[in-house]
Design a protein around this motif. Structure first.
Motif, mmCIF file in Angstrom:
data_model
loop_
_atom_site.group_PDB
_atom_site.id
_atom_site.type_symbol
_atom_site.label_atom_id
_atom_site.label_comp_id
_atom_site.label_asym_id
_atom_site.label_seq_id
_atom_site.Cartn_x
_atom_site.Cartn_y
_atom_site.Cartn_z
ATOM 1 N N GLY A 1 33.691 37.815 24.888
ATOM 2 C CA GLY A 1 33.405 38.630 26.068
ATOM 3 C C GLY A 1 34.645 38.885 26.910
ATOM 4 N N GLY A 2 35.474 37.861 27.086
ATOM 5 C CA GLY A 2 36.701 38.041 27.853
ATOM 6 C C GLY A 2 37.663 38.994 27.176
ATOM 7 N N GLN A 3 37.727 38.922 25.834
ATOM 8 C CA GLN A 3 38.587 39.848 25.101
ATOM 9 C C GLN A 3 38.061 41.275 25.188
ATOM 10 O OE1 GLN A 3 38.525 37.804 21.306
ATOM 11 N NE2 GLN A 3 40.521 36.855 21.680
ATOM 12 N N ARG A 4 36.740 41.434 25.127
ATOM 13 C CA ARG A 4 36.169 42.775 25.263
ATOM 14 C C ARG A 4 36.491 43.366 26.629
ATOM 15 N NH1 ARG A 4 31.751 40.451 22.182
ATOM 16 N NH2 ARG A 4 30.670 39.875 24.106
ATOM 17 N N GLN A 5 36.443 42.542 27.675
ATOM 18 C CA GLN A 5 36.751 43.063 29.004
ATOM 19 C C GLN A 5 38.219 43.461 29.104
ATOM 20 O OE1 GLN A 5 35.440 44.754 31.174
ATOM 21 N NE2 GLN A 5 34.324 43.348 32.493
ATOM 22 N N ARG A 6 39.094 42.723 28.442
ATOM 23 C CA ARG A 6 40.507 43.101 28.411
ATOM 24 C C ARG A 6 40.699 44.435 27.687
ATOM 25 N NH1 ARG A 6 44.179 38.672 29.478
ATOM 26 N NH2 ARG A 6 42.968 36.812 30.005
ATOM 27 N N VAL A 7 39.931 44.641 26.610
ATOM 28 C CA VAL A 7 39.987 45.918 25.900
ATOM 29 C C VAL A 7 39.530 47.052 26.826
ATOM 30 C CG1 VAL A 7 38.974 47.285 24.024
ATOM 31 C CG2 VAL A 7 39.702 44.926 23.596
ATOM 32 N N ALA A 8 38.452 46.820 27.575
ATOM 33 C CA ALA A 8 37.957 47.834 28.509
ATOM 34 C C ALA A 8 39.014 48.169 29.559
ATOM 35 C CB ALA A 8 36.674 47.349 29.178
ATOM 36 N N ILE A 9 39.745 47.160 30.016
ATOM 37 C CA ILE A 9 40.817 47.396 30.987
ATOM 38 C C ILE A 9 41.941 48.205 30.340
ATOM 39 C CG2 ILE A 9 42.603 46.273 32.387
ATOM 40 C CD1 ILE A 9 40.586 43.935 32.752
ATOM 41 N N ASP B 1 32.561 33.615 31.997
ATOM 42 C CA ASP B 1 32.584 32.242 32.511
ATOM 43 C C ASP B 1 33.696 32.113 33.546
ATOM 44 O OD1 ASP B 1 35.160 31.041 31.224
ATOM 45 O OD2 ASP B 1 34.130 32.008 29.553
ATOM 46 N N VAL B 2 33.670 31.021 34.304
ATOM 47 C CA VAL B 2 34.556 30.867 35.456
ATOM 48 C C VAL B 2 36.030 30.916 35.054
ATOM 49 C CG1 VAL B 2 35.255 29.304 37.311
ATOM 50 C CG2 VAL B 2 32.839 29.574 36.772
ATOM 51 N N LEU C 1 40.953 38.220 36.728
ATOM 52 C CA LEU C 1 41.406 38.549 38.085
ATOM 53 C C LEU C 1 42.928 38.563 38.162
ATOM 54 C CD1 LEU C 1 38.935 36.566 40.369
ATOM 55 C CD2 LEU C 1 39.121 39.037 40.139
ATOM 56 N N LYS C 2 43.567 37.558 37.560
ATOM 57 C CA LYS C 2 45.031 37.520 37.550
ATOM 58 C C LYS C 2 45.596 38.724 36.813
ATOM 59 C CE LYS C 2 45.590 32.489 37.895
ATOM 60 N NZ LYS C 2 46.062 31.263 37.186
ATOM 61 N N LEU C 3 44.942 39.083 35.720
ATOM 62 C CA LEU C 3 45.383 40.238 34.943
ATOM 63 C C LEU C 3 45.282 41.518 35.769
ATOM 64 C CD1 LEU C 3 46.191 41.586 32.236
ATOM 65 C CD2 LEU C 3 43.741 41.689 31.711
ATOM 66 N N LEU C 4 44.137 41.737 36.400
ATOM 67 C CA LEU C 4 43.955 42.939 37.220
ATOM 68 C C LEU C 4 44.973 42.986 38.360
ATOM 69 C CD1 LEU C 4 40.076 43.218 37.465
ATOM 70 C CD2 LEU C 4 41.612 44.862 36.386
ATOM 71 N N ASP C 5 45.166 41.850 39.009
ATOM 72 C CA ASP C 5 46.118 41.778 40.117
ATOM 73 C C ASP C 5 47.517 42.169 39.646
ATOM 74 O OD1 ASP C 5 46.867 40.799 42.917
ATOM 75 O OD2 ASP C 5 48.133 39.515 41.670
ATOM 76 N N PRO D 1 34.405 34.950 47.118
ATOM 77 C CA PRO D 1 35.673 34.317 46.742
ATOM 78 C C PRO D 1 36.473 35.149 45.755
ATOM 79 C CG PRO D 1 33.914 32.689 46.747
ATOM 80 C CD PRO D 1 33.268 34.034 46.904
ATOM 81 N N VAL D 2 35.781 35.827 44.834
ATOM 82 C CA VAL D 2 36.460 36.693 43.872
ATOM 83 C C VAL D 2 37.133 37.848 44.595
ATOM 84 C CG1 VAL D 2 36.060 38.367 42.025
ATOM 85 C CG2 VAL D 2 35.057 36.088 41.870
#
Length: 265
Positions: A153-161, A182-183, A190-194, A212-213
């Motif tokens: 899931g985290g890799q898919r979100q990176r692909v979407a970005i 997951d947390v 978040l670090k990637l987007l920033d 907090p996010v």
């Protein structure tokens, strides 16, 4: 210059009002958070900003994106804005990606569009790998050959970005981009987007119910309650000394949740 200007936006489904008299603006390089509980109108506002409202939702007021009026604009006009002026990262990448198409091909499509738009010749295969590397995906060549269900899931979100960045937009809209993760993966995204927003000098509209996010990535916030903006200002000020009772409740709930997590053995 203003990239996004929303003035007295009203959204309704038949006789049911969903967003009321909402106004906000975003200039190049600015980071704005849109926060509120589920059903407060956050995602609908984002869809209105890019001209993707469902047919059943009626819109009045003004939405200007890159100097172009969005409400009532033709599909051709809106298509020119998407990917160039703005791009969107949605909440669930598994539904945003085509399950029958390999990752590399999906990233290549917006790259080819950029090439046609700019009149330049791109080595698409090389650019695909470069984008996957830019979003810190391990072994990008393998990822490019994979289908969405074959990566996490985290890799898919990176692909979407990566796909959102392919056309080099001026404004990135991130609609609950970490909710399904997951947390630990949330923190990485978040670090990637920033980093990417800062390096590419993009504006950011970040939508979330997680205070907090939001506090980690934006400079200003607009708080929505039942489709109405009840408070707005610098994120540190709003979260430290909230004035509206609704914002106070949101902040208190977030603090209680953090305290419960810290107390958990």
């Amino acid at each position: 210059m203003t990239l996004l200007a929303i003035d007295k936006l009203n959204l309704a489904a038949g006789d049911i009002p969903l967003v009321h008299d909402l106004s906000l603006s975003l200039a190049p390089g600015e980071r704005l958070g849109l926060i509120g509980e589920s059903g407060s109108g956050k995602s609908l506002t984002a869809l209105a900003a890019i001209g993707l409202l469902p047919p059943a939702i009626a819109a009045t007021g003004s939405v200007t994106l890159g100097g172009t009026q969005v409400i009532g604009a033709s599909d051709a006009t809106l298509s020119r804005l998407r990917g160039t002026v703005t791009a969107t990262v949605f909440q669930e990448p598994l539904t945003a990606l085509d399950p029958l198409m390999k990752i590399g091909r999906q990233v290549a499509i917006p790259l080819a569009r950029r090439s046609r738009r700019d009149g330049t010749s791109l080595d698409i295969d090389r650019e695909v790998i470069a984008l996957l590397e830019a979003v810190a995906l391990p072994d990008p060549a393998r990822i490019a050959r994979a289908y969405p269900h074959e990566i996490s899931g985290g890799q898919r979100q990176r692909v979407a970005i990566a796909m959102a960045l392919a056309c080099r937009p001026q404004l990135l809209i991130a609609d609950e981009p970490t909710t399904a993760l997951d947390v630990t993966t949330q923190a990485e995204i978040l670090k990637l987007l920033d980093r990417l927003v800062r390096e590419r000098n993009m504006a950011l509209l970040f939508i979330s119910h997680d205070l907090p996010v939001v506090a980690k990535i934006v400079d200003r916030v607009v708080v929505l309650q039942k489709g109405r903006a009840v408070e707005a200002g610098p994120v540190a000020e709003v979260f430290a000394t909230p004035r509206h009772a609704y914002t106070q409740n949101l902040v208190a709930a977030a603090r209680q949740f953090d305290a419960a997590l810290e107390a958990t053995p």
